[in-house]
Design a protein around this motif. Structure first.
Motif, PDB file in Angstrom:
ATOM      1  N   GLY A  60       0.777  -1.232   0.000  1.00 24.98           N
ATOM      2  CA  GLY A  60       0.000   0.000   0.000  1.00 24.98           C
ATOM      3  C   GLY A  60       0.803   1.273   0.000  1.00 24.98           C
ATOM      4  O   GLY A  60       0.238   2.358  -0.163  1.00 24.98           O
ATOM      5  N   ILE A  61       2.123   1.198   0.198  1.00 24.31           N
ATOM      6  CA  ILE A  61       2.975   2.389   0.150  1.00 24.31           C
ATOM      7  C   ILE A  61       3.741   2.374  -1.161  1.00 24.31           C
ATOM      8  O   ILE A  61       4.504   1.440  -1.428  1.00 24.31           O
ATOM      9  CB  ILE A  61       3.949   2.442   1.344  1.00 24.31           C
ATOM     10  N   PRO A  62       3.593   3.407  -2.000  1.00 21.09           N
ATOM     11  CA  PRO A  62       4.209   3.416  -3.329  1.00 21.09           C
ATOM     12  C   PRO A  62       5.667   3.871  -3.302  1.00 21.09           C
ATOM     13  O   PRO A  62       6.104   4.682  -4.141  1.00 21.09           O
ATOM     14  CB  PRO A  62       3.325   4.393  -4.107  1.00 21.09           C
ATOM     15  N   ALA A  63       6.425   3.380  -2.358  1.00 24.92           N
ATOM     16  CA  ALA A  63       7.828   3.760  -2.224  1.00 24.92           C
ATOM     17  C   ALA A  63       8.574   2.631  -1.531  1.00 24.92           C
ATOM     18  O   ALA A  63       7.961   1.707  -0.985  1.00 24.92           O
ATOM     19  CB  ALA A  63       7.956   5.063  -1.430  1.00 24.92           C
ATOM     20  N   TYR A  64       9.905   2.712  -1.564  1.00 19.67           N
ATOM     21  CA  TYR A  64      10.724   1.766  -0.809  1.00 19.67           C
ATOM     22  C   TYR A  64      11.923   2.522  -0.242  1.00 19.67           C
ATOM     23  O   TYR A  64      12.239   3.636  -0.677  1.00 19.67           O
ATOM     24  CB  TYR A  64      11.188   0.584  -1.677  1.00 19.67           C
ATOM     25  N   THR A  65      12.573   1.915   0.757  1.00 16.53           N
ATOM     26  CA  THR A  65      13.728   2.554   1.389  1.00 16.53           C
ATOM     27  C   THR A  65      14.955   1.664   1.321  1.00 16.53           C
ATOM     28  O   THR A  65      14.862   0.434   1.291  1.00 16.53           O
ATOM     29  CB  THR A  65      13.463   2.883   2.872  1.00 16.53           C
ATOM     30  N   VAL A  66      16.109   2.307   1.320  1.00 17.21           N
ATOM     31  CA  VAL A  66      17.404   1.671   1.545  1.00 17.21           C
ATOM     32  C   VAL A  66      18.094   2.495   2.624  1.00 17.21           C
ATOM     33  O   VAL A  66      18.219   3.721   2.495  1.00 17.21           O
ATOM     34  CB  VAL A  66      18.268   1.642   0.271  1.00 17.21           C
ATOM     35  N   LYS A  67      18.523   1.844   3.707  1.00 21.30           N
ATOM     36  CA  LYS A  67      19.157   2.564   4.815  1.00 21.30           C
ATOM     37  C   LYS A  67      20.586   2.089   5.004  1.00 21.30           C
ATOM     38  O   LYS A  67      20.856   0.884   4.999  1.00 21.30           O
ATOM     39  CB  LYS A  67      18.381   2.363   6.122  1.00 21.30           C
ATOM     40  N   VAL A  83      18.728   7.472   5.246  1.00 17.04           N
ATOM     41  CA  VAL A  83      17.671   6.643   4.672  1.00 17.04           C
ATOM     42  C   VAL A  83      17.310   7.255   3.325  1.00 17.04           C
ATOM     43  O   VAL A  83      16.989   8.448   3.235  1.00 17.04           O
ATOM     44  CB  VAL A  83      16.423   6.594   5.576  1.00 17.04           C
ATOM     45  N   CYS A  84      17.383   6.441   2.277  1.00 20.09           N
ATOM     46  CA  CYS A  84      17.004   6.877   0.929  1.00 20.09           C
ATOM     47  C   CYS A  84      15.585   6.385   0.658  1.00 20.09           C
ATOM     48  O   CYS A  84      15.322   5.186   0.717  1.00 20.09           O
ATOM     49  CB  CYS A  84      17.944   6.299  -0.113  1.00 20.09           C
ATOM     50  N   LEU A  85      14.688   7.315   0.371  1.00 21.83           N
ATOM     51  CA  LEU A  85      13.295   7.001   0.053  1.00 21.83           C
ATOM     52  C   LEU A  85      13.114   7.131  -1.455  1.00 21.83           C
ATOM     53  O   LEU A  85      13.322   8.209  -2.023  1.00 21.83           O
ATOM     54  CB  LEU A  85      12.355   7.954   0.795  1.00 21.83           C
ATOM     55  N   HIS A  86      12.732   6.022  -2.103  1.00 21.87           N
ATOM     56  CA  HIS A  86      12.616   5.974  -3.558  1.00 21.87           C
ATOM     57  C   HIS A  86      11.177   5.712  -3.987  1.00 21.87           C
ATOM     58  O   HIS A  86      10.446   4.971  -3.310  1.00 21.87           O
ATOM     59  CB  HIS A  86      13.482   4.836  -4.121  1.00 21.87           C
ATOM     60  N   ASP A  87      10.796   6.270  -5.126  1.00 20.11           N
ATOM     61  CA  ASP A  87       9.516   5.958  -5.745  1.00 20.11           C
ATOM     62  C   ASP A  87       9.520   4.499  -6.185  1.00 20.11           C
ATOM     63  O   ASP A  87      10.468   4.021  -6.811  1.00 20.11           O
ATOM     64  CB  ASP A  87       9.277   6.872  -6.950  1.00 20.11           C
ATOM     65  N   LEU A  88       8.464   3.777  -5.847  1.00 19.15           N
ATOM     66  CA  LEU A  88       8.409   2.337  -6.127  1.00 19.15           C
ATOM     67  C   LEU A  88       8.331   2.036  -7.620  1.00 19.15           C
ATOM     68  O   LEU A  88       8.853   1.020  -8.095  1.00 19.15           O
ATOM     69  CB  LEU A  88       7.198   1.720  -5.407  1.00 19.15           C
ATOM     70  N   LEU A  96      16.026  12.178   1.208  1.00 15.00           N
ATOM     71  CA  LEU A  96      17.131  11.706   2.024  1.00 15.00           C
ATOM     72  C   LEU A  96      16.827  12.120   3.459  1.00 15.00           C
ATOM     73  O   LEU A  96      16.614  13.299   3.732  1.00 15.00           O
ATOM     74  CB  LEU A  96      18.452  12.324   1.578  1.00 15.00           C
ATOM     75  N   LEU A  97      16.790  11.144   4.367  1.00 16.19           N
ATOM     76  CA  LEU A  97      16.401  11.406   5.747  1.00 16.19           C
ATOM     77  C   LEU A  97      17.519  11.002   6.699  1.00 16.19           C
ATOM     78  O   LEU A  97      18.222   9.999   6.464  1.00 16.19           O
ATOM     79  CB  LEU A  97      15.126  10.632   6.121  1.00 16.19           C
ATOM     80  N   ASP A  98      17.680  11.747   7.775  1.00 20.63           N
ATOM     81  CA  ASP A  98      18.655  11.407   8.807  1.00 20.63           C
ATOM     82  C   ASP A  98      18.290  10.070   9.433  1.00 20.63           C
ATOM     83  O   ASP A  98      17.216   9.913  10.021  1.00 20.63           O
ATOM     84  CB  ASP A  98      18.678  12.494   9.888  1.00 20.63           C
ATOM     85  N   ASP A 301      11.509   1.189   8.627  1.00 23.61           N
ATOM     86  CA  ASP A 301      12.114   2.432   8.148  1.00 23.61           C
ATOM     87  C   ASP A 301      11.207   3.096   7.117  1.00 23.61           C
ATOM     88  O   ASP A 301      11.049   4.320   7.115  1.00 23.61           O
ATOM     89  CB  ASP A 301      13.474   2.152   7.510  1.00 23.61           C
ATOM     90  N   LEU A 302      10.620   2.290   6.233  1.00 20.67           N
ATOM     91  CA  LEU A 302       9.729   2.850   5.214  1.00 20.67           C
ATOM     92  C   LEU A 302       8.486   3.462   5.858  1.00 20.67           C
ATOM     93  O   LEU A 302       8.074   4.575   5.495  1.00 20.67           O
ATOM     94  CB  LEU A 302       9.321   1.792   4.205  1.00 20.67           C
ATOM     95  N   ALA A 303       7.854   2.745   6.765  1.00 20.34           N
ATOM     96  CA  ALA A 303       6.628   3.251   7.394  1.00 20.34           C
ATOM     97  C   ALA A 303       6.873   4.609   8.045  1.00 20.34           C
ATOM     98  O   ALA A 303       6.081   5.552   7.889  1.00 20.34           O
ATOM     99  CB  ALA A 303       6.113   2.246   8.422  1.00 20.34           C
ATOM    100  N   LEU A 304       8.006   4.733   8.762  1.00 18.86           N
ATOM    101  CA  LEU A 304       8.316   6.000   9.425  1.00 18.86           C
ATOM    102  C   LEU A 304       8.718   7.067   8.407  1.00 18.86           C
ATOM    103  O   LEU A 304       8.281   8.216   8.485  1.00 18.86           O
ATOM    104  CB  LEU A 304       9.441   5.754  10.438  1.00 18.86           C
TER     105      LEU A 304
END
Length: 325
Positions: A60-67, A83-88, A96-98, A301-304
């Motif tokens: 249900g979240i149209p993205a993914y993360t790599v930390k 944390v890198c947040l990418h479009d799925l 880019l998040l701390d 990480d993605l949910a947050l």
């Protein structure tokens, strides 16, 4: 465009109640794609470790993360990374998040959720062992989920324990007698947890600090420190005497609390997602001990991060820049 979200940006927009709701949804939805969680830990030259969690995915979240994190226990903060947040659909780098802030919030609030679900409904005396960033967020999340009427805090740094007890005692509206700190003496940990219905451990321990006789019947223990090989907070005897719940059985057996607990504990362990979804029981008896011992999963990480990204855009927080420019 990519949104850069620093620690102060994240702390200005994140809301414990909203994040708890996203984490609860993630636990019941599960990781998207059916792939096993990947957590890669390496030891570069020097005292620290490098850790990568990938990919974070939730239905249900149209993205993914790599930390990617660097952990240096002697530093403050001990965790540094991104944390890198990418479009799925396209792979576009959305943000880019701390990672220190994301990790503290998702670990602490997910732990608060697991603690609330597994602890006895009337348990309101909490003991904290390890007065760091993760314990901070556990207490903030727990206070949003249930009343806390007594608080005991232990840390190897007695001043940090005292400050933590005073700060959270004030936030909870407790008088001085209901929010106590314990120093670094050999029996201080046992004294802090002796009368607690809820115990939260968040330390760098590499040998157990609590065993079954240290924890009262009916008490719940949330252990956050056993999140990579070689770290341990709870003795096998305590794990064998308790109903053990983790976030991922395979990872907890590989590098978490189940690694040294014995095959019978691993076979009987449940996941918090299954407990929340009603597929597995949580607390079996009023006087039984329960343990929640997560290792931390990429989807958390993605949910947050997804919640933070949307809050930041709504509030026009963060620095937008063209990553490819």
């Amino acid at each position: 465009m990519t949104l850069l979200l620093t620690r102060s940006d994240l702390e200005s927009v994140l809301d414990p109640a909203a994040c708890l709701a996203e984490l609860r949804r993630g636990f019941t939805a599960g990781s998207a794609g059916g792939d096993a969680a990947r957590r890669v830990v390496a030891r570069p030259p020097g005292p620290g470790t490098a850790t990568a969690l990938l990919p974070g995915a939730v239905e249900g979240i149209p993205a993914y993360t790599v930390k990617v994190n660097a952990k240096f226990p002697g530093s403050r903060p001990a965790l540094r990374g991104v944390v890198c947040l990418h479009d799925l659909g396209t792979g576009e780098l959305l943000a880019l998040l701390d990672s220190a802030t994301v990790t503290a919030w998702r670990t602490g609030l997910a732990a608060a959720l697991g603690t609330h679900v597994l602890a006895r409904p009337g348990a309101d005396a909490v003991a904290v062992v390890g007065a760091g960033a993760q314990a901070e967020l556990v207490m903030r999340g727990l206070a949003a989920l249930r009343p806390v009427r007594r608080l005991a805090v232990h840390d190897l740094d007695a001043g940090r324990a005292e400050a933590f007890a005073a700060r959270h005692g004030a936030l909870l509206g407790l008088d001085a007698s209901a929010a106590a700190s314990y120093g670094a003496g050999p029996d201080a940990v046992r004294e802090a947890v002796r009368d607690a219905g809820i115990v939260v451990t968040a330390t760098w321990a590499r040998s157990p600090i609590l065993d079954a006789p240290d924890v009262a019947p009916g008490a719940h223990v949330t252990s956050l420190g056993a999140d990579e090989p070689g770290k341990a907070e709870l003795a096998p005897g305590l794990l064998r005497a308790a109903r053990v719940v983790v976030d991922d059985v395979a990872l907890a057996a590989e590098m978490g609390a189940l690694a040294g607990a014995g095959p019978e504990v691993e076979r009987s362990a449940a996941t918090l997602g299954d407990v929340l979804a009603g597929r597995a029981p949580g607390r079996a008896a009023e006087d039984g001990r329960t343990v929640y011992a997560p290792v931390g999963l990429p989807w958390q990480d993605l949910a947050l991060s997804w919640a933070a990204f949307n809050m930041a855009r709504s509030n026009q927080v963060g620095l937008a820049f063209d990553f490819l420019g």
